[in-house]
Design a protein around this motif. Structure first.
Motif, PDB file in Angstrom:
ATOM      1  N   ARG A  28       0.837  -1.206   0.000  1.00  0.00           N
ATOM      2  CA  ARG A  28       0.000   0.000   0.000  1.00  0.00           C
ATOM      3  C   ARG A  28       0.867   1.249   0.000  1.00  0.00           C
ATOM      4  O   ARG A  28       0.684   2.171  -0.792  1.00  0.00           O
ATOM      5  N   ALA A  29       1.849   1.291   0.884  1.00  0.00           N
ATOM      6  CA  ALA A  29       2.717   2.461   0.996  1.00  0.00           C
ATOM      7  C   ALA A  29       3.585   2.647  -0.245  1.00  0.00           C
ATOM      8  O   ALA A  29       3.828   3.778  -0.672  1.00  0.00           O
ATOM      9  N   ASP A  30       4.029   1.550  -0.851  1.00  0.00           N
ATOM     10  CA  ASP A  30       4.829   1.649  -2.077  1.00  0.00           C
ATOM     11  C   ASP A  30       4.015   2.277  -3.208  1.00  0.00           C
ATOM     12  O   ASP A  30       4.520   3.124  -3.951  1.00  0.00           O
ATOM     13  N   LYS A  31       2.752   1.877  -3.352  1.00  0.00           N
ATOM     14  CA  LYS A  31       1.889   2.470  -4.387  1.00  0.00           C
ATOM     15  C   LYS A  31       1.625   3.941  -4.107  1.00  0.00           C
ATOM     16  O   LYS A  31       1.625   4.771  -5.010  1.00  0.00           O
ATOM     17  N   ARG A  32       1.387   4.264  -2.841  1.00  0.00           N
ATOM     18  CA  ARG A  32       1.161   5.662  -2.456  1.00  0.00           C
ATOM     19  C   ARG A  32       2.380   6.511  -2.799  1.00  0.00           C
ATOM     20  O   ARG A  32       2.264   7.568  -3.420  1.00  0.00           O
ATOM     21  N   ASP A  33       3.556   6.029  -2.413  1.00  0.00           N
ATOM     22  CA  ASP A  33       4.786   6.782  -2.666  1.00  0.00           C
ATOM     23  C   ASP A  33       5.025   6.974  -4.158  1.00  0.00           C
ATOM     24  O   ASP A  33       5.432   8.056  -4.596  1.00  0.00           O
ATOM     25  N   ALA A  34       4.775   5.930  -4.955  1.00  0.00           N
ATOM     26  CA  ALA A  34       4.967   6.024  -6.400  1.00  0.00           C
ATOM     27  C   ALA A  34       4.005   7.049  -7.011  1.00  0.00           C
ATOM     28  O   ALA A  34       4.392   7.826  -7.894  1.00  0.00           O
ATOM     29  N   PHE A  35       2.777   7.074  -6.537  1.00  0.00           N
ATOM     30  CA  PHE A  35       1.790   8.027  -7.046  1.00  0.00           C
ATOM     31  C   PHE A  35       2.236   9.459  -6.778  1.00  0.00           C
ATOM     32  O   PHE A  35       2.256  10.298  -7.678  1.00  0.00           O
ATOM     33  N   TYR A  36       2.597   9.739  -5.518  1.00  0.00           N
ATOM     34  CA  TYR A  36       2.973  11.102  -5.186  1.00  0.00           C
ATOM     35  C   TYR A  36       4.297  11.503  -5.825  1.00  0.00           C
ATOM     36  O   TYR A  36       4.482  12.654  -6.190  1.00  0.00           O
ATOM     37  N   LYS A  37       5.199  10.565  -6.021  1.00  0.00           N
ATOM     38  CA  LYS A  37       6.462  10.870  -6.689  1.00  0.00           C
ATOM     39  C   LYS A  37       6.185  11.300  -8.132  1.00  0.00           C
ATOM     40  O   LYS A  37       6.835  12.203  -8.659  1.00  0.00           O
ATOM     41  N   GLN A  38       5.203  10.668  -8.765  1.00  0.00           N
ATOM     42  CA  GLN A  38       4.873  10.989 -10.148  1.00  0.00           C
ATOM     43  C   GLN A  38       4.117  12.314 -10.269  1.00  0.00           C
ATOM     44  O   GLN A  38       4.385  13.100 -11.165  1.00  0.00           O
ATOM     45  N   TRP A  39       3.147  12.553  -9.385  1.00  0.00           N
ATOM     46  CA  TRP A  39       2.230  13.674  -9.563  1.00  0.00           C
ATOM     47  C   TRP A  39       2.480  14.875  -8.659  1.00  0.00           C
ATOM     48  O   TRP A  39       1.994  15.967  -8.951  1.00  0.00           O
ATOM     49  N   ASP A  40       3.199  14.732  -7.590  1.00  0.00           N
ATOM     50  CA  ASP A  40       3.426  15.818  -6.633  1.00  0.00           C
ATOM     51  C   ASP A  40       4.682  16.582  -7.023  1.00  0.00           C
ATOM     52  O   ASP A  40       5.772  16.022  -7.040  1.00  0.00           O
ATOM     53  N   THR A  41       4.526  17.839  -7.387  1.00  0.00           N
ATOM     54  CA  THR A  41       5.681  18.660  -7.748  1.00  0.00           C
ATOM     55  C   THR A  41       5.733  19.892  -6.854  1.00  0.00           C
ATOM     56  O   THR A  41       4.736  20.269  -6.229  1.00  0.00           O
ATOM     57  N   LYS A  42       6.896  20.509  -6.809  1.00  0.00           N
ATOM     58  CA  LYS A  42       7.064  21.698  -5.976  1.00  0.00           C
ATOM     59  C   LYS A  42       6.118  22.815  -6.405  1.00  0.00           C
ATOM     60  O   LYS A  42       5.547  23.508  -5.570  1.00  0.00           O
ATOM     61  N   ASN A  43       5.933  22.974  -7.715  1.00  0.00           N
ATOM     62  CA  ASN A  43       5.081  24.043  -8.227  1.00  0.00           C
ATOM     63  C   ASN A  43       3.604  23.673  -8.283  1.00  0.00           C
ATOM     64  O   ASN A  43       2.756  24.530  -8.466  1.00  0.00           O
ATOM     65  N   ASN A  44       3.306  22.383  -8.169  1.00  0.00           N
ATOM     66  CA  ASN A  44       1.919  21.926  -8.225  1.00  0.00           C
ATOM     67  C   ASN A  44       1.731  20.758  -7.260  1.00  0.00           C
ATOM     68  O   ASN A  44       1.570  19.614  -7.678  1.00  0.00           O
ATOM     69  N   PRO A  45       1.741  21.028  -5.961  1.00  0.00           N
ATOM     70  CA  PRO A  45       1.619  19.935  -4.981  1.00  0.00           C
ATOM     71  C   PRO A  45       0.231  19.297  -5.015  1.00  0.00           C
ATOM     72  O   PRO A  45      -0.764  19.961  -5.276  1.00  0.00           O
ATOM     73  N   VAL A  46       0.201  17.999  -4.779  1.00  0.00           N
ATOM     74  CA  VAL A  46      -1.067  17.268  -4.717  1.00  0.00           C
ATOM     75  C   VAL A  46      -1.694  17.513  -3.349  1.00  0.00           C
ATOM     76  O   VAL A  46      -1.056  17.349  -2.320  1.00  0.00           O
TER      77      VAL A  46
END
Length: 60
Positions: A28-46
């Motif tokens: 579960r945590a690995d999928k969560r981390d992969a999602f946020y690594k892909q979509w969470d950016t400094k200029n556009n945080p999720v």
């Protein structure tokens, strides 16, 4: 909790030598981390408010 916080038991406990791995939680945590690594950016945080991450057992 009473036993764990009783000052008389200050030295009555010892920790395990190594962790027990909860493989469902790890997946579960690995999928969560992969999602946020892909979509969470400094200029556009999720916005993570309300995010719930589930887990299911896959077929062998």
């Amino acid at each position: 909790m009473d036993e764990a916080t009783d000052p008389a038991n200050q030295f009555a406990f010892e920790g395990d030598e190594r962790p027990i791995v909860d493989y469902a939680e790890k997946a579960r945590a690995d999928k969560r981390d992969a999602f946020y690594k892909q979509w969470d950016t400094k200029n556009n945080p999720v916005n993570r408010n309300g995010h719930l991450w589930g887990v299911k057992r896959s077929s062998p």
